[in-house]
Design an enzyme around this catalytic site. Structure first.
Site, PDB file in Angstrom:
ATOM      1  N   ASP A  17       0.811  -1.283  -0.032  1.00 36.64           N
ATOM      2  CA  ASP A  17      -0.015   0.007   0.163  1.00 36.64           C
ATOM      3  C   ASP A  17       0.917   1.325   0.082  1.00 36.64           C
ATOM      4  O   ASP A  17       2.002   1.050   0.567  1.00 36.64           O
ATOM      5  CB  ASP A  17      -0.920  -0.071   1.142  1.00 36.64           C
ATOM      6  CG  ASP A  17      -2.102   0.884   0.873  1.00 36.64           C
ATOM      7  OD1 ASP A  17      -1.819   2.232   1.146  1.00 36.64           O
ATOM      8  OD2 ASP A  17      -3.226   0.461   0.845  1.00 36.64           O
ATOM      9  N   ARG A  22      -0.921   3.025   7.103  1.00 40.23           N
ATOM     10  CA  ARG A  22      -1.514   2.005   7.001  1.00 40.23           C
ATOM     11  C   ARG A  22      -0.583   0.591   7.022  1.00 40.23           C
ATOM     12  O   ARG A  22      -1.066  -0.251   7.806  1.00 40.23           O
ATOM     13  CB  ARG A  22      -2.364   1.735   5.532  1.00 40.23           C
ATOM     14  CG  ARG A  22      -2.730   0.617   5.026  1.00 40.23           C
ATOM     15  CD  ARG A  22      -4.063   0.342   5.645  1.00 40.23           C
ATOM     16  NE  ARG A  22      -4.928  -0.657   4.901  1.00 40.23           N
ATOM     17  CZ  ARG A  22      -5.755  -1.604   5.468  1.00 40.23           C
ATOM     18  NH1 ARG A  22      -5.731  -1.676   6.930  1.00 40.23           N
ATOM     19  NH2 ARG A  22      -6.256  -2.531   5.116  1.00 40.23           N
ATOM     20  N   THR A  78     -12.036   1.716  -7.771  1.00 37.19           N
ATOM     21  CA  THR A  78     -12.080   2.207  -9.317  1.00 37.19           C
ATOM     22  C   THR A  78     -13.603   3.123  -9.002  1.00 37.19           C
ATOM     23  O   THR A  78     -14.436   2.500  -9.362  1.00 37.19           O
ATOM     24  CB  THR A  78     -12.530   1.308 -10.212  1.00 37.19           C
ATOM     25  OG1 THR A  78     -13.039  -0.042  -9.822  1.00 37.19           O
ATOM     26  CG2 THR A  78     -11.086   0.752 -10.743  1.00 37.19           C
ATOM     27  N   THR A 113     -13.106  -3.552 -10.103  1.00 41.08           N
ATOM     28  CA  THR A 113     -14.246  -3.615 -11.022  1.00 41.08           C
ATOM     29  C   THR A 113     -14.222  -2.301 -12.037  1.00 41.08           C
ATOM     30  O   THR A 113     -13.747  -1.363 -11.536  1.00 41.08           O
ATOM     31  CB  THR A 113     -15.888  -3.196 -10.207  1.00 41.08           C
ATOM     32  OG1 THR A 113     -15.676  -4.187  -9.361  1.00 41.08           O
ATOM     33  CG2 THR A 113     -16.641  -3.330 -11.236  1.00 41.08           C
ATOM     34  N   CYS A 253     -19.902  -0.308  -4.705  1.00 38.87           N
ATOM     35  CA  CYS A 253     -20.218  -1.211  -5.985  1.00 38.87           C
ATOM     36  C   CYS A 253     -21.393  -0.941  -6.423  1.00 38.87           C
ATOM     37  O   CYS A 253     -21.221  -0.182  -7.634  1.00 38.87           O
ATOM     38  CB  CYS A 253     -20.373  -2.523  -5.425  1.00 38.87           C
ATOM     39  SG  CYS A 253     -18.859  -3.235  -4.450  1.00 38.87           S
ATOM     40  N   ARG A 324     -17.334   5.797   3.501  1.00 37.42           N
ATOM     41  CA  ARG A 324     -17.324   6.509   2.184  1.00 37.42           C
ATOM     42  C   ARG A 324     -18.388   5.950   1.310  1.00 37.42           C
ATOM     43  O   ARG A 324     -18.737   5.078   1.325  1.00 37.42           O
ATOM     44  CB  ARG A 324     -16.019   6.022   1.703  1.00 37.42           C
ATOM     45  CG  ARG A 324     -14.843   6.453   2.363  1.00 37.42           C
ATOM     46  CD  ARG A 324     -13.551   5.786   1.839  1.00 37.42           C
ATOM     47  NE  ARG A 324     -13.534   4.307   2.164  1.00 37.42           N
ATOM     48  CZ  ARG A 324     -12.738   3.419   1.492  1.00 37.42           C
ATOM     49  NH1 ARG A 324     -11.983   3.792   0.707  1.00 37.42           N
ATOM     50  NH2 ARG A 324     -13.055   2.301   2.099  1.00 37.42           N
TER      51      ARG A 324
END
Length: 415
Positions: A17, A22, A78, A113, A253, A324
């Protein structure tokens, strides 16, 4: 994270990452997403030297430490931009990072995706440009779309069947075998990368369209003074009725992926009317809920500037900490235009993250001595099901249960 942990039980894994913060947390066994607990991560943790022996995982933000890997799995977000067009910035950046350490016979697998054709049309040229290698001669690609239900501790990654694909027949077999080694539910080898990409994007687009249908029904039945939940329960007695529920459609999604398919369709000369109509309906639901609450408050004569309104939940789904892409923000913005005094309460969400993402203050606990003119149960957290709302709601007051799951006489309306 769940994928990395699953592979680390059988293989030598490096988790990369760009965030040093993180990585430091992960190397301390701490996963802020809650997808892996500390004991689970700590049991698999190894330093860079130890990783040469047996299975395990090493976390790093140094791209130079990735050079000895043979398989690279790219799982970056994405999203869409402000105009709802695909934003491939992170995918392109990750492809370049991998390309700079790519070697002969390596395989790069994408899980993000995307629209059909993206891997071979966008990602592969970047891999070739920055590696100096030739696709399907020196290196190969696969696509295995991410399938996971965030926050679900029952249906974990190994229990969800996985689609796999590869840029050559041999690569496809290798990719399929790799995932089959950790997915107990089995794999499905698609005939091409484009088929796998398309399958993923329509999974979520189908859900979006079906949810938009029941959201529209909710609006219609409200005008007809019919309880939508009772209608859906009655209709569900037919064996082939699909039990979708009205509600807010957020997350990374369902509320995003249809735009990828729509954008690709438009680029080849087809205007996808149903897909975009569904997106329009679902994106309107936050404002619709706020409008209904305002009307109910006016009817009960509690609608006035400065009235106290409690918004319960700001995460994008129940019992999950990610805020988010939450569509609860649409309710909040709509209510704010009426100059109401808003309190956001979410025992699951981090106030620091809410502040960072939305620049809003939120609470993780409530003083029962304070009463509100209106309460909106925006997210169906388990903790909200046992609250005595009579202690929080003034008389008269408005209680709006978005998902319609609360069973008591106080609820004025739901979708």
């Amino acid at each position: 994270m769940p994928l990395a942990i699953a592979f680390a039980g059988k293989y030598k894994v490096k988790g990369f990452d760009i965030s040093a913060k993180r990585i430091a947390a992960l190397n301390n066994g701490e996963d802020h997403t809650g997808e892996a607990d500390k004991d689970q991560v700590s049991a698999l943790l190894k330093d860079h030297q130890q990783l040469h022996v047996g299975s395990g995982i090493f976390f790093t933000n140094d791209p130079g430490q990735l050079a000895d890997c043979n398989i690279y799995i790219i799982t970056v977000p994405t999203p869409v931009d402000a105009s709802k067009a695909p934003d491939l910035t992170l995918l392109k950046a990750a492809s370049k990072t991998v390309a700079l350490v790519l070697k002969k016979d390596d395989i790069v697998i994408y899980e993000s995706t995307v629209y059909p054709g993206c891997t071979e049309e966008i990602a592969v040229p970047i891999l070739e440009e920055y590696s100096g290698l030739k696709f399907n001669v020196d290196f190969y690609c696969g696509y295995s779309p991410e399938r996971i239900n965030p926050g679900d501790k029952t249906r974990t990654i190994s229990q969800i069947r996985k689609i796999t694909s590869g840029s050559t027949i041999e690569t496809a077999k290798k990719v399929d075998a790799l995932y089959a080694s950790i997915i107990t539910a089995g794999t499905y080898l698609a005939p091409s990368i484009k088929v796998a990409e398309a399958a993923k994007v329509i999974e979520n687009t189908q859900r979006d369209v079906n949810i938009a249908f029941v959201n529209e029904l909710s609006k219609i039945f409200n005008l007809l003074n019919i309880d939508t939940q009772e209608v859906l329960k009655a209709a569900a007695t037919k064996w082939n009725f699909l039990p979708f529920q009205p509600g807010l459609v957020g997350g990374h999604c369902i509320g995003v992926d249809p735009y990828y398919l729509a954008d690709k369709a438009i680029s080849v000369g087809y205007h996808p009317e149903m897909i975009l109509a569904a997106r329009k309906i679902n994106d309107s639901m936050g404002e619709y809920v706020a409008g209904r609450v305002i009307q109910l408050m006016a009817k009960k004569q509690v609608m006035k500037p400065g009235a106290d309104v409690l918004v319960m939940g700001i995460t994008f789904k129940e019992d999950f900490a990610d805020v988010r892409n939450s569509r609860v923000i649409d309710i909040i913005h709509s209510l704010a235009s009426y100059h109401l005094k808003l309190t956001i309460f979410d025992p699951v969400a981090s106030p620091a993250l809410v502040k960072k993402v939305y620049d809003l203050e939120s609470e993780t606990s409530l003083a029962v001595s304070h009463k509100f003119a209106a309460i909106i149960i925006a997210v169906n957290h388990t903790a909200f099901q046992t609250i005595d709302y009579s202690l929080l709601l003034q008389e008269p007051g408005v209680l709006f249960d978005v998902k319609g799951t609360l069973k008591n006489g106080l609820v004025d309306e739901s979708l």
